[in-house]
Design a protein around this motif. Structure first.
Motif, short mmCIF file in Angstrom:
data_model
loop_
_atom_site.label_atom_id
_atom_site.label_comp_id
_atom_site.label_asym_id
_atom_site.label_seq_id
_atom_site.Cartn_x
_atom_site.Cartn_y
_atom_site.Cartn_z
N ILE A 20 0.86 -1.17 0.00
CA ILE A 20 0.00 0.00 0.00
C ILE A 20 0.90 1.22 0.00
N ARG A 21 0.61 2.18 -0.88
CA ARG A 21 1.46 3.36 -1.01
C ARG A 21 0.65 4.63 -0.81
N ALA A 22 1.28 5.60 -0.14
CA ALA A 22 0.69 6.93 0.01
C ALA A 22 1.86 7.89 0.25
N GLY A 23 1.92 8.97 -0.53
CA GLY A 23 3.05 9.87 -0.42
C GLY A 23 4.35 9.12 -0.66
N ASP A 24 5.32 9.29 0.23
CA ASP A 24 6.58 8.56 0.14
C ASP A 24 6.59 7.31 1.02
N LEU A 56 2.15 7.81 16.07
CA LEU A 56 2.34 7.52 14.66
C LEU A 56 2.42 8.82 13.86
N ARG A 57 1.54 9.75 14.14
CA ARG A 57 1.54 11.03 13.42
C ARG A 57 2.89 11.73 13.57
N ARG A 58 3.44 11.73 14.79
CA ARG A 58 4.71 12.39 15.03
C ARG A 58 5.85 11.72 14.25
N LYS A 59 5.85 10.39 14.22
CA LYS A 59 6.90 9.68 13.50
C LYS A 59 6.82 9.94 12.00
N LEU A 60 5.61 9.98 11.47
CA LEU A 60 5.44 10.25 10.04
C LEU A 60 5.89 11.66 9.70
N ALA A 61 5.62 12.60 10.58
CA ALA A 61 6.04 13.98 10.34
C ALA A 61 7.55 14.11 10.43
N SER A 112 7.27 11.93 5.57
CA SER A 112 6.71 10.80 4.84
C SER A 112 5.85 11.19 3.65
N GLY A 113 5.47 12.47 3.57
CA GLY A 113 4.58 12.87 2.48
C GLY A 113 3.12 12.61 2.77
N VAL A 114 2.81 12.25 4.02
CA VAL A 114 1.42 12.05 4.43
C VAL A 114 1.21 12.70 5.79
N THR A 115 -0.02 13.05 6.07
CA THR A 115 -0.38 13.56 7.39
C THR A 115 -1.63 12.83 7.88
N ILE A 116 -1.80 12.81 9.18
CA ILE A 116 -3.00 12.23 9.78
C ILE A 116 -3.78 13.35 10.43
N ASN A 117 -5.01 13.53 10.00
CA ASN A 117 -5.89 14.56 10.56
C ASN A 117 -7.04 13.88 11.27
N GLY A 118 -7.52 14.51 12.33
CA GLY A 118 -8.61 13.92 13.08
C GLY A 118 -9.74 14.88 13.34
N ILE A 119 -10.92 14.32 13.49
CA ILE A 119 -12.08 15.07 13.96
C ILE A 119 -12.45 14.48 15.31
N ARG A 120 -12.35 15.29 16.34
CA ARG A 120 -12.54 14.80 17.71
C ARG A 120 -13.86 14.03 17.86
N LEU A 133 -5.97 9.75 6.80
CA LEU A 133 -4.60 9.91 6.33
C LEU A 133 -4.67 10.46 4.92
N ARG A 134 -3.94 11.53 4.66
CA ARG A 134 -3.95 12.11 3.32
C ARG A 134 -2.54 12.43 2.88
N GLU A 135 -2.34 12.46 1.58
CA GLU A 135 -1.05 12.83 1.01
C GLU A 135 -0.92 14.34 1.05
#
Length: 225
Positions: free
Chosen positions: A126-130, A196-201, A205-213, A219-221
């Motif tokens: 599975i690929r997303a961003g880098d 996980l979000r911190r490690k990707l940043a 990685s070319g992806v971010t994790i956004n949340g709605i409380r 996860l988006r590129e």
């Protein structure tokens, strides 16, 4: 990776659950045919199915799954090792057959073989961003460099990457990451996602994790990916 274990022997259940969890697998357990039929089988990567269950032959579950269009790999576990028993199991739709007693290493090898088989709408990578996730080997990498992640974070990442660009509800993530019998603290999922979000940043990685409380995460590129 999520496994449904259908087995009624307590010692076997305990040993298999512990061993499979050590290999980054979430395990749900059913002790009878009736319990197994209550699970949504297509939400699992594989089913380990005993034949001698308290309420009937476990093999009877397989044709029901196949007639419903469910292609989840089924590995039969049984003390009935006659050739005719194996032939019956395979002819009725099971994917493999392992006779008790067996070495856990062989069970793992057979599971890996089943999960390497192509499945509809499912890719080994599975690929997303880098970011690339090797589902079969449970490994993540960024531009070819390994990204070391503990088991829970890998499960979160897989659930999000399979739905890149779409919101994944908290309930769906909880089901992907935790077994039904796991003791879960109220903030456990958020903690795993945050790490996980911190490690990707940090790894760009070319992806971010956004949340709605209270709703979920996506996860988006990123634009630069």
């Amino acid at each position: 990776m999520r496994i449904l274990l259908v087995e009624d022997e307590p010692e076997m259940v305990s040993a298999l659950r512990a061993a499979l969890k050590r290999h980054d697998m979430v395990v749900d357990h059913a002790g009878s045919l009736l319990e197994a039929e209550g699970f949504t089988a297509d939400s699992y990567d594989a089913i380990l199915l005993d034949r001698q269950l308290p309420d009937g032959d476990g093999l009877s579950l397989v044709p029901k799954l196949r007639s419903a269009g469910n292609t989840t790999p089924v590995l039969m576990l049984t003390a009935r090792g006659e050739t005719s028993d194996k032939v019956d199991g395979l002819d009725m739709g099971a994917d493999d057959y392992l006779t008790k007693p067996f070495a856990f290493e062989e069970l793992l090898a057979r599971l890996r073989a089943l999960l390497r088989r192509p499945a509809p709408m499912q890719s080994q990578f599975i690929r997303a961003g880098d970011l690339v996730l090797d589902v079969g080997h449970r490994e993540a990498s960024i531009r070819g460099e390994p990204l070391s992640l503990p088991r829970r974070e890998l499960l979160v990442l897989e659930a999000l990457m399979r739905r890149t660009g779409r919101m994944v509800q908290r309930e769906t993530l909880m089901e992907a990451v935790f077994g039904l019998d796991d003791e879960i603290q109220s903030n456990a999922l958020d903690t795993h996602v945050s790490r996980l979000r911190r490690k990707l940043a940090d790894a760009a990685s070319g992806v971010t994790i956004n949340g709605i409380r209270g709703v979920g995460y996506l996860l988006r590129e990123t634009a630069s990916a």
